[in-house]
Each structure stands twice: as C-alpha cells, then as structure tokens.
Design a protein around this motif. Structure first.
Motif, PDB file in Angstrom:
ATOM      1  N   ARG A 144       0.865  -1.050   0.070  1.00  0.00           N
ATOM      2  CA  ARG A 144       0.207  -0.145  -0.082  1.00  0.00           C
ATOM      3  C   ARG A 144       0.872   1.400  -0.193  1.00  0.00           C
ATOM      4  O   ARG A 144       2.018   1.500   0.507  1.00  0.00           O
ATOM      5  CB  ARG A 144      -0.853  -0.030   1.236  1.00  0.00           C
ATOM      6  CG  ARG A 144      -2.099   1.021   1.161  1.00  0.00           C
ATOM      7  CD  ARG A 144      -3.088   0.561  -0.100  1.00  0.00           C
ATOM      8  NE  ARG A 144      -4.333   1.380   0.156  1.00  0.00           N
ATOM      9  CZ  ARG A 144      -5.433   0.909   0.410  1.00  0.00           C
ATOM     10  NH1 ARG A 144      -5.697  -0.161   0.987  1.00  0.00           N
ATOM     11  NH2 ARG A 144      -6.457   1.821   0.590  1.00  0.00           N
ATOM     12  N   ILE A 145       0.482   2.379  -0.777  1.00  0.00           N
ATOM     13  CA  ILE A 145       1.126   3.573  -0.624  1.00  0.00           C
ATOM     14  C   ILE A 145       0.014   4.591  -0.432  1.00  0.00           C
ATOM     15  O   ILE A 145      -1.085   4.663  -1.017  1.00  0.00           O
ATOM     16  CB  ILE A 145       1.755   3.809  -2.034  1.00  0.00           C
ATOM     17  CG1 ILE A 145       2.829   2.760  -2.755  1.00  0.00           C
ATOM     18  CG2 ILE A 145       2.343   5.219  -2.123  1.00  0.00           C
ATOM     19  CD1 ILE A 145       3.241   2.753  -3.736  1.00  0.00           C
ATOM     20  N   GLU A 146       0.244   5.335   0.576  1.00  0.00           N
ATOM     21  CA  GLU A 146      -0.691   6.418   1.062  1.00  0.00           C
ATOM     22  C   GLU A 146       0.034   7.738   1.595  1.00  0.00           C
ATOM     23  O   GLU A 146       1.162   7.646   1.906  1.00  0.00           O
ATOM     24  CB  GLU A 146      -1.532   5.753   2.447  1.00  0.00           C
ATOM     25  CG  GLU A 146      -2.680   6.518   2.660  1.00  0.00           C
ATOM     26  CD  GLU A 146      -3.787   6.755   1.351  1.00  0.00           C
ATOM     27  OE1 GLU A 146      -3.823   7.999   1.019  1.00  0.00           O
ATOM     28  OE2 GLU A 146      -4.240   5.726   1.250  1.00  0.00           O
ATOM     29  N   ARG A 147      -0.802   8.907   1.290  1.00  0.00           N
ATOM     30  CA  ARG A 147      -0.281  10.070   1.856  1.00  0.00           C
ATOM     31  C   ARG A 147      -0.057  10.179   3.156  1.00  0.00           C
ATOM     32  O   ARG A 147      -0.960   9.598   4.035  1.00  0.00           O
ATOM     33  CB  ARG A 147      -1.180  11.272   1.337  1.00  0.00           C
ATOM     34  CG  ARG A 147      -0.554  12.634   1.637  1.00  0.00           C
ATOM     35  CD  ARG A 147      -1.547  13.548   0.612  1.00  0.00           C
ATOM     36  NE  ARG A 147      -2.974  13.592   1.111  1.00  0.00           N
ATOM     37  CZ  ARG A 147      -3.342  14.359   1.984  1.00  0.00           C
ATOM     38  NH1 ARG A 147      -2.827  15.362   2.497  1.00  0.00           N
ATOM     39  NH2 ARG A 147      -4.642  14.161   2.300  1.00  0.00           N
ATOM     40  N   CYS A 148       1.153  10.836   3.779  1.00  0.00           N
ATOM     41  CA  CYS A 148       1.521  10.932   5.123  1.00  0.00           C
ATOM     42  C   CYS A 148       1.340  12.465   5.291  1.00  0.00           C
ATOM     43  O   CYS A 148       2.141  13.226   5.272  1.00  0.00           O
ATOM     44  CB  CYS A 148       2.721  10.411   5.548  1.00  0.00           C
ATOM     45  SG  CYS A 148       3.181  10.390   7.332  1.00  0.00           S
ATOM     46  N   ALA A 149       0.014  12.909   5.581  1.00  0.00           N
ATOM     47  CA  ALA A 149      -0.066  14.321   6.044  1.00  0.00           C
ATOM     48  C   ALA A 149      -0.147  14.485   7.575  1.00  0.00           C
ATOM     49  O   ALA A 149      -0.474  13.840   8.297  1.00  0.00           O
ATOM     50  CB  ALA A 149      -1.572  14.809   5.502  1.00  0.00           C
ATOM     51  N   GLN A 150       0.583  15.457   8.041  1.00  0.00           N
ATOM     52  CA  GLN A 150       0.584  15.826   9.483  1.00  0.00           C
ATOM     53  C   GLN A 150      -0.587  16.772   9.828  1.00  0.00           C
ATOM     54  O   GLN A 150      -0.637  17.907   9.001  1.00  0.00           O
ATOM     55  CB  GLN A 150       2.326  16.526   9.776  1.00  0.00           C
ATOM     56  CG  GLN A 150       3.027  15.500   9.321  1.00  0.00           C
ATOM     57  CD  GLN A 150       4.575  16.227   9.088  1.00  0.00           C
ATOM     58  OE1 GLN A 150       4.742  17.481   9.690  1.00  0.00           O
ATOM     59  NE2 GLN A 150       5.446  15.603   8.381  1.00  0.00           N
TER      60      GLN A 150
END
Length: 824
Positions: free
Chosen positions: A296-302
């Motif tokens: 899986r590839i997913e955005r890592c937003a803080q």
C-alpha cells in the motif's frame, strides 16, 4: 535488545507508546491479500469472509457496524471521497455493493438490518475498487479488465481491456477526471480515457515482479507504483513529459541506508558520552527480509498545530509505504526514509507479517490508524500509531548548526586570523613609513629647477623583457561596463534562458572545454581548455577572446577574484597560476615540484585573502602576494610569492573529488567531497573538520555547486546554506548545511545518461545540468524533474554556467563548442 517503544521512552519529551493494538479480531476466513480501507474516521475490512465490518475511530469503545449482503468472500473495500454522504463500496465474485454509512447507521438505531445498493453482479474475481473524485463512478478491477460502473444505478459505463494479467490497482487522475491509471500483474501500467474507452499509453515491462500498488500525487502531477520485490517508481503525468520516469528506488536499500545512519549516530553518541558501543545492540535491526512487497502507498499528512522540530518541514511531501514486514515513511523530496516501523520489533503486536494493510492518510493529534491482516492466519488488527513518538524515536539529532555565514568572531587560533592580521599589521607599518617619507619635499639631484636630463625621465626606446599582448583598450572596457550597468540588476521576472543565441568553436582544432566560470559582474566568461590555454570572452561571445597561455597541461579549474582583476587556474601539469586580467601576465605560484598530484579545483577564498586548492586527499590553504609594482626596470625581479598556511585532509578519502567555498563574503566553511562517496565540512575558524555526511551519492560526487551570491542579482538566492552535489549515474541532490540533510532530488533524464556539470541561477529558481546525451537540462527548484531540454549541442555537455547578472546560460561541450542561451 529493548523494544523500540521502550527506547522511545528514553527520549526527552516522548509522549505515549509508538504503536498500540486497539483491536484484534479473529475471523473465520483469512483476509490476506484483500483490499482494506481507512478514511478519516472509519476503518473497513471483511469479517468471516462475506461480512463487511465498519469500525469508528472516533468512538473506539463502540461496537463496529456489521453489514451483510454478500454471499461470497469480500475481496476489495474502498471509501468514497465525499464526506457527506460517506459511501463505502465492497466487492466479491457475486456482487459489487455501495453502502451509505449514514443511512446504515440510522437503520441500526431503528432496529432494522442495513442494506446496500447492488451496482454489479457476477463480475468475476475483483482485486481492487476505487471511487471517482465525485463518487459518481466506480472503477472495478475484475480479472484482466477494468469495469467502469455507475455509482447510482446498476450500469456498466465502459469496459477497458488491454492488460494480459490481473489488474491489481487503479486510480483516477483528480485534475483530469476522464483519465485513469492502472497497474497489473503483467508488470506494466496503462493510462486510459475511461469516457471514450481509449488506451492513451501502454508502458513497457518495468520489472520481473507484479505491480501491486498505486498512488496519485496531485500536487506534483505524478503517480507512484510499487512492485512485489520492493521496487518503487515515480512517473510524471504532466502532458509534455510523456509519462517519463522521474525516479526509481529499492525500499530494501533505502532501509539499509537508514539503519546504517542510525548505527553511526549511536556510535557517535556513545563516543561523546564515553560509553562503549556494542554492535549487537542494533544487530536485530540490521537483519532485513529478502523481499519487501509494496502492499500500500498512502499520503502521510501531518496535522500539527504547533511546530515540531522532529517532523520534516510543513511543505515536505511524505508517504506511508506499507509492506509485509512493517510501515515506512519516505520523504518524496529527497527519497530518504524518515522513519521505519517493523512489526516484529513490538512485542505488543499480534501480527508480525502482514498480508494486506491500509493506512489513514492524515494524522489527528499526531496519531494515525492502520489496518492489518495476517499473511498466514485469520487475524485482523487495528493499530494506533503515534506519529510524534515514531519520528522522535528515530530522529537524527544535530547538536550544532553549521552555516556558511559566520556567527562568531574570528578566533585567534584560526589560520585565517594569523595570516590576515599579520597583513593588516604590515599595512599599518607601511602606511606609517609612507607618511614619514611624504614629509620630505622631493628636490632635483642638482639644486636647479630644470636640468637637461640624460634620458631617464623619458620612456625607454626598446622593449624590455616579454611584450604585453592581448590588452584591451580602456575605451572598450569602459563602453562595455557602461552598457552593463544600464542593466543594473537581474530581471525581476526571472526570465529563463532557453533560446540558443550563439554557437561557436573555441579553437580551430578539436579541443575539449574543461571548465567555465563567469566573473562576478557577469561581463566576462573564462574557459579552461584541454589545449593548455585559458580564454576570456565577453558575456555575449561577440568579440575575439583574450588568450592566456603558460600551462603545459589541460586547464582543469579556473576562478575569478572578488575584485575581478585576477584569475587563478590549475592544470594537469601540477602548476597553479594567477593571471592579471588586464595584462594577461601570469606567475607560477606553485610549481610541479610542490604537488605530487594534479590540482582538481582551485579558487580564491576569504575575500581574495587566500587561495584554496585540492590535490590528492588534501586541500591546501595558501596565502599569496602579488607584486603590482610598475617599475619597468625591476620587472625581472620576481616578487610574487605564495606560502602554505595549512593542509587539511578528508577522513578516509583517497582523493578529494570536489571543493567549494564562498569568496563573496567572509565565511569559515569549506565543503569537500571525496572518492569515499562522503561529503565533509571543514570549519577553518576552529581549524578542523566539523561534519561528515557519508554516502551522499551511489558514486563519488564530482561537483559541489554553492549559491555564492551576486551583488548584481535583484533576487539573490537567499539561503546560502543550500548547496547542490552531483555524481555520475545518480541524481542531483540539494542539501541543507544547517541540518546536514538532503532536501530534494532532481532527476528524470538519468535513465540512459549521466549528469556532467551543474549550475544554479542567481535567483535560485533554476538549475542547469549538462549531460552526456548532448542536452542541457533545466530544473525548477520546486520540481523533481526537468522542465526544459536545451538542444543544439554536438557532443557531451561537460560544463554549464549561469550569468550572475543577466538571464544567460553558457554551455560547453567535449568537442570545444560554446553555446549561449538567452531568454525568449
């Protein structure tokens, strides 16, 4: 070895554990290799085969919502993109069902059974489903086909055929909603127009393993895909780029580099604290698996309200990468790992090897939820990960901040202090002596006002010693200077020089151009040639160049003084010369007997007070004196001299491959790269090496490009602590001296060619790169791939240089051709 969560507790300010297992569910059937789903507030996964389970992350103690309707095992689940109403789609071999979670929740409160709407029947084995950005269309990957279903009615809008293996993932292009990208077990990707059913692009086979995952980066208009062997590719979706590969890397190798840095950091900390370091302490982390399938590839937003030094910058793009052994956070700007979470390192986790995973794409209060299914069992786990604790436990601390801008006074122990202040004292003594001398009135030798001279008062009749050649008239120089100062500043609009204006040969015979260097005011361009000569052109390349001759080998390096009156050059003949720009006369400051190896790089340093040069594994700091006495009678007396102040050696480097320092203002920092693939920072104020960055490239870096400023630039590159490095077969990298971190990578043309030279524009927005494929590439600082490809070259572009005062770019090729590019 202690668990990672225990190690984190030793860090000051770490709050809570890194990861906690919130729910562990035992299913009757295995959910391995099933598409799972996480939204901002919900997690969705199949339970007992044909039952859909929805878990609310906002109310973790509440019972999950169970949705029934499938007769066969659910193989794919996804959430819609809209918040109200929030839709979820589940797929199996019998049905594709769309559920409205608000309506389902209301029916449960009323004591009724929730119902979904069937949108597809008997479509086959479904591996992946995805909603369109407006939730009106559902893309269903069924076997080798992609079916476009109407989300409101049971209608097949389009059927896309072309893959020769099962389609494993599909994504909608958010800025072009008619475009979708798909990847497959056939090891390639395809780009479709789903409205017309046309195949727009069909890639070649990328790898020997199936492609498993896909992610669309809307900000940079790119897509990222990963394979079963841990390879990740980044492709551009910009129309003019024709789906070219921007970057490619191996997750396993990235982890090895990450762990290596942690080992070296632990060694440094143990050394500073005078405690013994045992490699066994990290031996468990050093063992890596044979494969890292990209599940899986997913955005890592803080979601961080207050600033936190342990996180990357707010504008940094990061991704979660889920694999069978753990979770990884990778920085897309520099393609370096920020954090690694291995499931086996946490004793409180039940699943050590995952078959599939899903990750929440935005942290809430520094925490994200992750869904895991076991590779070999029937377990399903919901994990809560503290992003703050994870980053804090693995941050690479930098105790002292370096900067090219001096933050303290020059120390008395510095080699710069000793020589500089001796010169100042000598100047004061000479001024006092001249003041005493000026009090005595000059008188004729005989005490008469007029004397018939014997000829000493007139110019000599013959030419003494060597003639002065290639001297430009004062009229030429003054007119050129006047025309330049009308321009005054670098244009505010930052025009990009992409139009070929001049193309010329520097010699009648075939000779390579080894180096290029503009003067600080941008009026002249110096070129070092392989035929032992040095040429100086005017900036427009319209006049006959001034020739400087004296070397017995190829001129490999050339540098201008800050006052633009002198040139320093180095050659393969192991000599160093300083030239007068006005007279073209030179002096051999270092002969062949002084240096055992050729000089790779030389330049003026510390506002022309010193000269730096690299030879072998050392670089030399030289103090020099140029005699400017105009006494023609005593011209035969050699008064020019140079003295070695100190030699500096790189740590474990066989040879220094590049060197750079600021000369436009007083700076103590000298940057070097070596054959050991490391970059070493020297602080000459404290007279020692200040920092070492290992393995900055896959090979030895051959150039450092600093922002050395320009007094004529209207928008100078403000951050002088940023610099670029390049190496054969690797990307161009942007580094920050203050953090000793790579901030960005620039690549996209490296599939079949290598970068040969780099230069940064005065405004700091553009990077020029020469290449062996006979092109010069221009990058924008905010992009990771090139924006322009400059043609017109007949051989490898081995040197490039931006003009510091006007929008011009000079390029030089291996066959001795100069090209000048101007703004359109």
């Amino acid at each position: 070895m202690e668990d990672s969560e225990d190690a984190c507790s030793n860090k000051v300010g770490c709050v809570g554990n890194i990861v906690q297992e919130r729910h562990l569910i035992q299913s009757k059937e295995s959910a391995s290799h099933v598409q799972l789903a996480c939204s901002q507030h919900y997690c969705a996964f199949p339970l007992n085969g044909n039952e859909l389970c929805i878990w609310n992350t906002n109310d973790p103690f509440n019972q999950p919502l169970h949705l029934t309707g499938h007769h066969q095992s659910i193989t794919a689940v996804t959430f819609g993109n809209r918040v109200n109403p929030l839709l979820v789609c589940s797929a199996s071999c019998d049905y594709v069902i769309v559920w409205n979670l608000v309506e389902c929740g209301e029916r449960v409160l009323e004591g009724l059974t929730p119902r979904g709407d069937v949108r597809g029947t008997l479509l086959g084995m479904v591996l992946y489903v995805r909603f369109s950005p407006d939730d009106r269309i559902i893309a269903v990957c069924a076997g080798n086909k992609i079916l476009m279903l109407n989300a409101k009615f049971e209608t097949v809008l389009a059927e896309l055929k072309g893959h020769v293996g099962p389609v494993t993932a599909v994504e909608f292009c958010t800025w072009q909603t008619n475009i979708i990208i798909s990847v497959s077990e056939d090891r390639g990707f395809k780009v479709w127009d789903h409205c017309t059913g046309l195949l727009l692009y069909n890639s070649a086979v990328l790898t020997a393993y199936p492609l498993l995952s896909l992610f669309i980066d809307e900000e940079k208009e790119q897509f990222i895909t990963g394979s079963a062997d841990g390879q990740i590719w980044i492709f551009s979706l910009i129309n003019a780029h024709h789906y070219r590969c921007v970057a490619q890397f191996d997750l396993k190798k990235k982890q090895e580099i990450f762990l290596s840095k942690r080992v070296k950091l632990a060694q440094r900390i143990q050394t500073e604290e005078s405690q013994p370091f045992y490699k066994n302490d990290l031996k468990k982390e050093e063992r890596v698996e044979t494969a890292y399938p990209i599940l899986r590839i997913e955005r890592c937003a803080q979601s961080i309200n207050e600033e936190c030094e342990f996180f990357p910058a707010a504008n940094t793009r990061c991704l979660w990468i889920g694999s069978s052994t753990g979770l990884f956070i990778i920085n897309l700007d520099n393609l370096e790992l920020e954090s690694v979470l291995h499931f086996k390192d946490f004793s409180n986790l039940s699943i050590k090897v995952a078959g599939s995973c899903a990750i929440m794409n935005k942290a809430v209060n520094h925490k994200v939820f992750c869904l895991l299914t076991s590779m070999f069992g029937n377990q399903i786990a919901v994990l809560e990960i503290s992003l703050f604790a994870l980053m804090l436990s693995q941050c690479h601390d930098v105790k002292e901040t370096l900067s090219v801008i001096a933050s303290s006074c020059l120390l008395a122990t510095s080699p710069l202090y000793i020589k500089t202040f001796k010169k100042k004292n000598a100047n004061l003594a000479s001024q006092k002596k001249s003041a005493v001398k000026s009090t005595i009135k000059d008188q004729p030798l005989v005490f008469h006002d007029k004397v018939i001279s014997s000829g000493y008062a007139s110019a000599p009749q013959g030419t003494m010693f060597s003639p002065k050649t290639n001297i430009k008239t004062n009229g030429e120089r003054s007119s050129e200077s006047k025309s330049h100062y009308k321009c005054k500043n670098y244009p505010l609009e930052n025009l990009l020089p992409t139009k070929l204006s001049r193309h010329l040969s520097v010699s009648h015979t075939l000779t390579a151009i080894c180096c290029l260097q503009y003067s600080g005011d941008g009026l002249h361009l110096a070129c070092g040639l392989a035929d032992h000569s040095l040429l100086v052109f005017n900036s427009s390349l319209t006049r006959v160049p001034t020739v400087f001759q004296g070397h017995d080998g190829a001129v490999t390096s050339v540098g201008w003084s800050h006052d633009r009156k002198w040139l320093v050059s180095a050659s393969e003949d192991r000599t160093l010369r300083i030239w007068s720009v006005r007279t073209t006369e030179s002096t051999v400051f270092l002969g062949k007997d002084v240096l055992s190896k050729p000089v790779r790089v030389t330049q003026f340093y510390y506002m022309d007070a010193f000269i730096l040069l690299s030879s072998g594994s050392e670089f030399h700091l030289l103090k020099y004196h140029i005699d400017t006495d105009k006494d023609e009678i005593k011209r035969y007396k050699q008064k020019n001299k140079a003295k070695l102040v100190k030699k500096f050696s790189m740590t474990s480097a066989v040879e220094i491959t590049s060197l750079s320092a600021i000369n436009d203002f007083y700076s103590y920092i000298v940057l070097t790269t070596g054959s050991n693939k490391a970059l070493e920072v020297f602080d000459l104020n404290v007279d020692c090496s200040a920092a070492v960055i290992p393995d900055i490239h896959s090979r030895s870096a051959h150039q450092i490009c600093q922002n050395k400023g320009s007094a004529f630039a209207a928008q100078p590159f403000e951050n002088y602590d940023l610099f670029l490095t390049t190496a054969i077969g690797d990307a161009i990298k942007l580094w920050d001296l203050r953090t000793l971190r790579c901030e960005r990578r620039f690549e996209g043309h490296l599939n079949r060619c290598h970068p040969c030279a780099i230069s940064v524009s005065p405004c700091g927005r553009y990077i020029a790169c020469g290449s062996e494929d006979k092109y010069a590439y221009i990058y924008e600082m905010g992009s990771s791939t090139f924006s322009h490809k400059l043609t017109g070259h007949t051989e490898t572009v081995i040197s490039v240089a931006f003009n510091p005062s006007r929008p011009q770019l000079a390029t030089a090729t291996l066959d001795g051709k100069l090209q000048l590019f101007l703004a359109e």
